[in-house]
Every structure is written in C-alpha cells, then in structure tokens.
Design a protein around this motif. Structure first.
Motif, PDB file in Angstrom:
ATOM      1  N   UNK A   1      74.406  19.507  85.119  1.00 28.28           N
ATOM      2  CA  UNK A   1      73.702  20.253  84.092  1.00 28.28           C
ATOM      3  C   UNK A   1      72.189  20.181  84.320  1.00 28.28           C
ATOM      4  N   UNK A   2      71.749  19.089  84.908  1.00 27.89           N
ATOM      5  CA  UNK A   2      70.319  18.925  85.138  1.00 27.89           C
ATOM      6  C   UNK A   2      69.761  20.058  86.008  1.00 27.89           C
ATOM      7  N   UNK A   3      70.513  20.434  87.039  1.00 29.01           N
ATOM      8  CA  UNK A   3      70.049  21.516  87.913  1.00 29.01           C
ATOM      9  C   UNK A   3      69.992  22.844  87.174  1.00 29.01           C
ATOM     10  N   UNK A   4      70.927  23.069  86.257  1.00 28.19           N
ATOM     11  CA  UNK A   4      70.899  24.302  85.470  1.00 28.19           C
ATOM     12  C   UNK A   4      69.693  24.322  84.537  1.00 28.19           C
ATOM     13  N   UNK A   5      69.349  23.173  83.979  1.00 27.24           N
ATOM     14  CA  UNK A   5      68.156  23.091  83.129  1.00 27.24           C
ATOM     15  C   UNK A   5      66.901  23.373  83.947  1.00 27.24           C
ATOM     16  N   UNK A   6      66.862  22.843  85.142  1.00 26.75           N
ATOM     17  CA  UNK A   6      65.702  23.084  86.011  1.00 26.75           C
ATOM     18  C   UNK A   6      65.619  24.561  86.397  1.00 26.75           C
ATOM     19  N   UNK A   7      66.772  25.184  86.630  1.00 25.06           N
ATOM     20  CA  UNK A   7      66.796  26.604  86.951  1.00 25.06           C
ATOM     21  C   UNK A   7      66.272  27.422  85.780  1.00 25.06           C
ATOM     22  N   UNK A   8      66.697  27.092  84.566  1.00 20.35           N
ATOM     23  CA  UNK A   8      66.218  27.807  83.383  1.00 20.35           C
ATOM     24  C   UNK A   8      64.708  27.665  83.241  1.00 20.35           C
ATOM     25  N   UNK A   9      64.192  26.485  83.437  1.00 18.93           N
ATOM     26  CA  UNK A   9      62.745  26.269  83.357  1.00 18.93           C
ATOM     27  C   UNK A   9      62.030  27.115  84.401  1.00 18.93           C
ATOM     28  N   UNK A  10      62.560  27.145  85.598  1.00 18.52           N
ATOM     29  CA  UNK A  10      61.955  27.959  86.664  1.00 18.52           C
ATOM     30  C   UNK A  10      61.989  29.439  86.322  1.00 18.52           C
ATOM     31  N   UNK A  11      63.115  29.899  85.803  1.00 21.79           N
ATOM     32  CA  UNK A  11      63.233  31.308  85.428  1.00 21.79           C
ATOM     33  C   UNK A  11      62.257  31.675  84.311  1.00 21.79           C
ATOM     34  N   UNK A  12      62.062  30.751  83.382  1.00 20.97           N
ATOM     35  CA  UNK A  12      61.145  31.004  82.268  1.00 20.97           C
ATOM     36  C   UNK A  12      59.695  31.086  82.729  1.00 20.97           C
ATOM     37  N   UNK A  13      59.414  30.552  83.888  1.00 21.92           N
ATOM     38  CA  UNK A  13      58.046  30.562  84.411  1.00 21.92           C
ATOM     39  C   UNK A  13      57.740  31.802  85.244  1.00 21.92           C
ATOM     40  N   UNK A  14      58.740  32.644  85.453  1.00 17.77           N
ATOM     41  CA  UNK A  14      58.508  33.892  86.187  1.00 17.77           C
ATOM     42  C   UNK A  14      57.687  34.820  85.310  1.00 17.77           C
ATOM     43  N   UNK A  15      56.621  35.354  85.856  1.00 14.79           N
ATOM     44  CA  UNK A  15      55.720  36.209  85.095  1.00 14.79           C
ATOM     45  C   UNK A  15      55.856  37.664  85.529  1.00 14.79           C
ATOM     46  N   UNK A  16      55.248  38.533  84.748  1.00 11.90           N
ATOM     47  CA  UNK A  16      55.207  39.937  85.140  1.00 11.90           C
ATOM     48  C   UNK A  16      54.461  40.097  86.454  1.00 11.90           C
ATOM     49  N   UNK A  17      53.492  39.235  86.686  1.00 13.78           N
ATOM     50  CA  UNK A  17      52.757  39.263  87.955  1.00 13.78           C
ATOM     51  C   UNK A  17      53.708  38.981  89.116  1.00 13.78           C
ATOM     52  N   UNK A  18      54.583  37.999  88.941  1.00 14.37           N
ATOM     53  CA  UNK A  18      55.567  37.690  89.982  1.00 14.37           C
ATOM     54  C   UNK A  18      56.462  38.899  90.254  1.00 14.37           C
ATOM     55  N   UNK A  19      56.940  39.503  89.192  1.00 11.54           N
ATOM     56  CA  UNK A  19      57.836  40.649  89.340  1.00 11.54           C
ATOM     57  C   UNK A  19      57.106  41.839  89.953  1.00 11.54           C
ATOM     58  N   UNK A  20      55.815  41.973  89.659  1.00 19.18           N
ATOM     59  CA  UNK A  20      55.062  43.104  90.208  1.00 19.18           C
ATOM     60  C   UNK A  20      54.913  43.009  91.724  1.00 19.18           C
ATOM     61  N   UNK A  21      55.170  41.845  92.293  1.00 19.63           N
ATOM     62  CA  UNK A  21      55.086  41.662  93.740  1.00 19.63           C
ATOM     63  C   UNK A  21      56.360  42.104  94.460  1.00 19.63           C
ATOM     64  N   UNK A  22      57.386  42.441  93.687  1.00 18.20           N
ATOM     65  CA  UNK A  22      58.649  42.948  94.229  1.00 18.20           C
ATOM     66  C   UNK A  22      58.477  44.453  94.408  1.00 18.20           C
ATOM     67  N   UNK A  23      59.135  45.036  95.400  1.00 22.98           N
ATOM     68  CA  UNK A  23      59.045  46.498  95.544  1.00 22.98           C
ATOM     69  C   UNK A  23      59.325  47.210  94.215  1.00 22.98           C
TER      70      UNK A  23
END
Length: 59
Positions: A1-23
């Motif tokens: 479960x710890x890895x899933x919590x870390x994944x959620x934290x990482x996903x929550x840190x994705x910004x619109x700026x990050x997404x804007x770097x995708x095609x």
C-alpha cells in the motif's frame, strides 16, 4: 500500500505545466487518465481505512 500512496502523491504533484509538455493532441487524454487514477487511488485508500477501522473495532 505504501507504493500506492507514493504514486498518489506523485500524481497529485503533476501540474498543468507538466501536461503542457506532452504533445498537444495527447494532453486532454493524459489529464483525464491522471485524474481517474488519482480518484481510484483515493477510493482504495478510503476503503482500506474503513476496513481497518472496522477490523480494529471487531477486536
């Protein structure tokens, strides 16, 4: 479960700026998938917390 919590934290840190770097043609789909995964992980955490509380009450 710890890895899933870390994944959620990482996903929550994705910004619109990050997404804007995708095609551009993939940005909307990526944003939707990130949001869906965040919601699913939050739901799993919530269910697990409820289960743990119920289990502790039964002891």
């Amino acid at each position: 479960m710890k890895n899933l919590q870390m994944l959620l934290i990482s996903l929550e840190q994705i910004t619109l700026q990050d997404i804007s770097e995708i095609p551009h043609d993939k940005q909307h789909e990526v944003a939707i998938q990130v949001e869906k995964l965040q919601e699913q992980l939050r739901q799993i955490q919530k269910e697990r917390t409820i289960y743990r509380c119920a289990t502790m009450s039964a002891i």
